[in-house]
Design an enzyme around this catalytic site. Structure first.
Site, PDB file in Angstrom:
ATOM      1  N   GLU A 114       0.954  -1.587  -0.390  1.00 43.50           N
ATOM      2  CA  GLU A 114      -0.177   0.036   0.275  1.00 43.50           C
ATOM      3  C   GLU A 114       0.618   1.176  -0.307  1.00 43.50           C
ATOM      4  OE1 GLU A 114      -2.958   0.373  -0.795  1.00 43.50           O
ATOM      5  OE2 GLU A 114      -3.643  -1.796  -0.322  1.00 43.50           O
TER       6      GLU A 114
ATOM      7  N   TYR B 189      -6.114   6.902   3.499  1.00 42.66           N
ATOM      8  CA  TYR B 189      -6.383   6.266   2.908  1.00 42.66           C
ATOM      9  C   TYR B 189      -5.295   4.870   3.238  1.00 42.66           C
ATOM     10  CZ  TYR B 189      -5.264   2.387  -0.489  1.00 42.66           C
ATOM     11  OH  TYR B 189      -5.379   1.496  -1.463  1.00 42.66           O
TER      12      TYR B 189
ATOM     13  N   ASP C 138      -9.057   5.578  -1.977  1.00 46.38           N
ATOM     14  CA  ASP C 138      -7.163   6.933  -2.824  1.00 46.38           C
ATOM     15  C   ASP C 138      -8.245   6.902  -4.445  1.00 46.38           C
ATOM     16  OD1 ASP C 138      -8.724   4.417  -4.543  1.00 46.38           O
ATOM     17  OD2 ASP C 138      -6.305   3.183  -4.731  1.00 46.38           O
TER      18      ASP C 138
END
Length: 383
Positions: A58, A141, A159
């Site tokens: 991520e 996020y 996102d």
DNA sequence: CTCCAGTAGT
DNA sequence: ACTACTGGAG
């Protein structure tokens, strides 16, 4: 299943009044998850349920596309397989693994996050959004993505893909990056997030944005939730999201010099924090207004690391764009005397044997520049 | 050439 | 709220 224009939408920029009914949500969820299970891509980080792997992926995916990240992720996980490995890593090794991926503050923050995980969370990636947010480099996020995908928490994660999907479905006006619009999108995401399958739900929303609800020419005929999309309903998918147009770029010219001496090539390290922070490069300066290229080339090694060069020869130029600057980077090569380098306008300066340069983390434009040097002199090792 | 993508510092 | 930070794909 749900009203063609969900009650959500335009009038309410914020607040709980823009929510779907339970039935509407159930239909939405069933269709999207069914689509996802059929259409999802087989990506390296989807092989593992290890929260550390999810965190690494991520962070790499911040501002960076899937295709770019994939090979970096595999190399990174092979080099630093556990959070403890990363916590005890030599920073230069992490930068080396990250070189070419961009946004190098991530490569500085991720080991700091790993260290915090070891010291404050007993080596286990925490599962709550608040604890995740306390890790350097983890914003809203990433915290939502890790909490849901790695820990199965019912948390939203917005996102750019999700922002696009939601802004179209609910016809949300305004720039998704602006405070009010961003809050609206997060409120929609929080309202919609599945309680039974938050993992797949968030991944599905992102996958939909990436594969179907694309920025340009969305494939509405393949969309499992097109039925409830307000933007499609109005024939205005291209009007959402309302992205602010980028500021115009400024053209500049840089000059970098490959200084060769008996001791090797002069490499300098950029200070942490700014552009290409922590990476190495050839001594480089911005060309002054009206300044001759040769003069700038003479200046670069002198100002950056205190070395005078003779016999300057042009290597050619490459082009790159960095935030709002469009940069033409001219390369030169020249001879230095091999005396001690002085870190004047850099964090550190070293003479490096040409065949040892592969061990140094360089930004992409610098790699490109070294390829020019190689074209001129085939003895020079490829970057 | 244009488009695209989160976090942190201020 | 604004701005700096990159690189690859099309």
């Amino acid at each position: 299943m749900w009203p063609t224009t969900p009650r959500a939408s335009t009038r309410c920029r914020e607040g709980p009044s823009s929510l779907l009914t339970a039935d509407e949500k159930a239909g939405f969820e069933r269709r999207l998850l069914a689509w996802y299970r059929r259409a999802k891509r087989d990506l390296p980080w989807r092989d593992s349920a290890d929260p550390y792997a999810v965190l690494v992926s991520e962070v790499m995916l911040q501002q960076t596309q899937v295709a770019t990240v994939a090979p970096y992720f595999e190399r990174f996980m092979a080099t630093f397989p556990t959070v403890r490995d990363l916590a005890s890593a030599v920073p230069d090794d992490v930068f080396h693994c990250w070189q070419g991926l961009g946004y190098y503050s991530r490569a500085r923050n991720l080991p700091r996050a790993a260290t915090r995980v070891v010291e404050a969370f007993d080596g286990k990636i925490p599962g709550s959004v608040d604890e995740l947010r306390s890790l350097p480099g983890v914003g809203p996020y990433t915290a939502g993505a890790v909490a849901s995908i790695a820990f199965g928490r019912t948390e939203p994660a917005v996102d750019a893909n999700v922002a696009r999907v939601l802004s179209r479905i609910f016809a949300v006006p305004g720039d998704p990056k602006s405070g009010p619009t961003n809050r609206t999108l997060w409120a929609h995401a929080a309202d919609l997030v599945s309680e039974s399958a938050p993992r797949d739900w968030n991944a599905a929303l992102m996958e939909l944005g990436s594969l179907v609800c694309r920025a340009a020419s969305p494939a509405c005929d393949e969309c499992p939730v097109a039925f409830g999309c307000a933007a499609k309903e109005r024939g205005e998918t291209d009007r959402y999201p309302e992205l602010r147009r980028p500021r115009p770029t400024i053209a500049v010219e840089d000059v970098a010099v490959l200084v060769e001496s008996a001791g090797g090539v002069a490499l300098v390290r950029r200070p942490d924090g700014g552009q290409w922070g922590g990476l190495w490069e050839l001594p480089r300066v911005r060309r002054g207004d009206g300044e001759e290229l040769q003069a700038a080339a003479k200046r670069a090694p002198l100002e950056v690391c205190g070395v005078a060069v003779t016999d300057l020869q042009p290597l050619g130029a490459i082009q790159h764009t960095i935030t709002r600057y469009r940069v033409r980077l001219h390369g030169f090569r020249g001879t230095g005397d091999g005396a001690d380098l002085v870190a004047l306008a850099c964090a550190e300066a070293r003479w490096v044997a040409p065949d040892a340069m592969g061990a140094y983390a360089l930004a992409s434009p610098q790699r490109k520049l070294l390829r020019l040097a190689r074209r001129v002199d085939t003895d020079f090792p490829a970057p």
